[in-house]
Design a protein around this motif. Structure first.
Motif, short mmCIF file in Angstrom:
data_model
loop_
_atom_site.label_atom_id
_atom_site.label_comp_id
_atom_site.label_asym_id
_atom_site.label_seq_id
_atom_site.Cartn_x
_atom_site.Cartn_y
_atom_site.Cartn_z
N ALA A 18 0.84 -1.20 0.00
CA ALA A 18 0.00 0.00 0.00
C ALA A 18 0.87 1.25 0.00
O ALA A 18 0.59 2.20 -0.74
CB ALA A 18 -0.94 0.00 1.20
N THR A 19 1.92 1.25 0.79
CA THR A 19 2.83 2.40 0.82
C THR A 19 3.45 2.61 -0.56
O THR A 19 3.51 3.73 -1.06
CB THR A 19 3.92 2.19 1.89
N ARG A 22 0.65 3.79 -3.11
CA ARG A 22 0.26 5.18 -2.86
C ARG A 22 1.28 6.11 -3.51
O ARG A 22 0.92 7.09 -4.15
CB ARG A 22 0.20 5.47 -1.36
N THR A 23 2.55 5.80 -3.33
CA THR A 23 3.63 6.61 -3.91
C THR A 23 3.60 6.54 -5.43
O THR A 23 3.70 7.55 -6.11
CB THR A 23 5.00 6.12 -3.39
N TYR A 27 -2.32 7.70 -5.15
CA TYR A 27 -3.60 7.31 -4.57
C TYR A 27 -3.59 7.59 -3.06
O TYR A 27 -2.54 7.82 -2.45
CB TYR A 27 -3.85 5.82 -4.81
N VAL A 28 -4.77 7.54 -2.48
CA VAL A 28 -4.96 7.74 -1.04
C VAL A 28 -5.74 6.55 -0.49
O VAL A 28 -6.32 5.78 -1.24
CB VAL A 28 -5.72 9.06 -0.75
N ASP A 29 -5.76 6.44 0.84
CA ASP A 29 -6.57 5.40 1.47
C ASP A 29 -8.04 5.69 1.20
O ASP A 29 -8.51 6.81 1.41
CB ASP A 29 -6.33 5.35 2.97
N LEU A 60 -7.16 1.46 -1.73
CA LEU A 60 -6.66 2.75 -2.22
C LEU A 60 -7.54 3.25 -3.35
O LEU A 60 -8.14 2.46 -4.09
CB LEU A 60 -5.22 2.60 -2.73
#
Length: 144
Positions: A18-19, A22-23, A27-29, A60
């Motif tokens: 997820a980290t 996102r990078t 994207y965001v949670d 995400l």
């Protein structure tokens, strides 16, 4: 009428991926579905085994709700073969082929710093990479 779709990645460590994603995607949670205030609250309403945790998954989405959502779910088995479906990360911007390639290389370097690995370069076109768990994806030029 067309159908919407989400993408789901199976993994060993959902929070690690997820980290990274996102990078990679900006994207965001994704917020939990109503009426739940948190993902932990949402997760708790399922009758799941004690050894399963909300940290075994990540959800995400694009900050403006564009594009597919990305679900990242922990599974017990390891990845054993090449992906049959993969994500293409598209780097926007106009310019000459050399300028577009420079942006692709810069994005690839940024994703290596975030935990990705370059697998192969197709000079002037795209870079094939892997995320921290070996899921293949490509970085290429996109629309401006």
């Amino acid at each position: 009428m067309t159908a919407g779709f989400d993408l789901t990645l199976d993994c060993a460590d959902a929070q690690l991926l997820a980290t990274f994603w996102r990078t990679a995607l900006g994207y965001v949670d994704e917020p939990p579905p109503p009426p739940f205030a948190t993902r932990a609250e949402w997760f708790a309403h399922f009758d799941l085994p004690e050894d399963e945790s909300v940290d075994d998954g990540a959800w995400l989405c694009h900050p403006e709700g564009l594009g597919p959502r990305l679900s990242i779910l922990k599974v017990p088995e390891p990845k054993v073969a090449k992906n049959r479906l993969h994500i293409d990360v598209r780097v926007p911007g106009h310019g000459s082929p050399d300028e577009r390639w420079a942006r692709i290389e810069a994005e690839s370097a940024r994703l290596v710093a975030a935990g990705g690995t370059v697998l192969e370069r197709f000079d002037g076109h795209h870079v094939t990479m892997a995320d921290p768990e070996g899921n293949e994806f490509c970085v290429g030029a996109g629309p401006a």
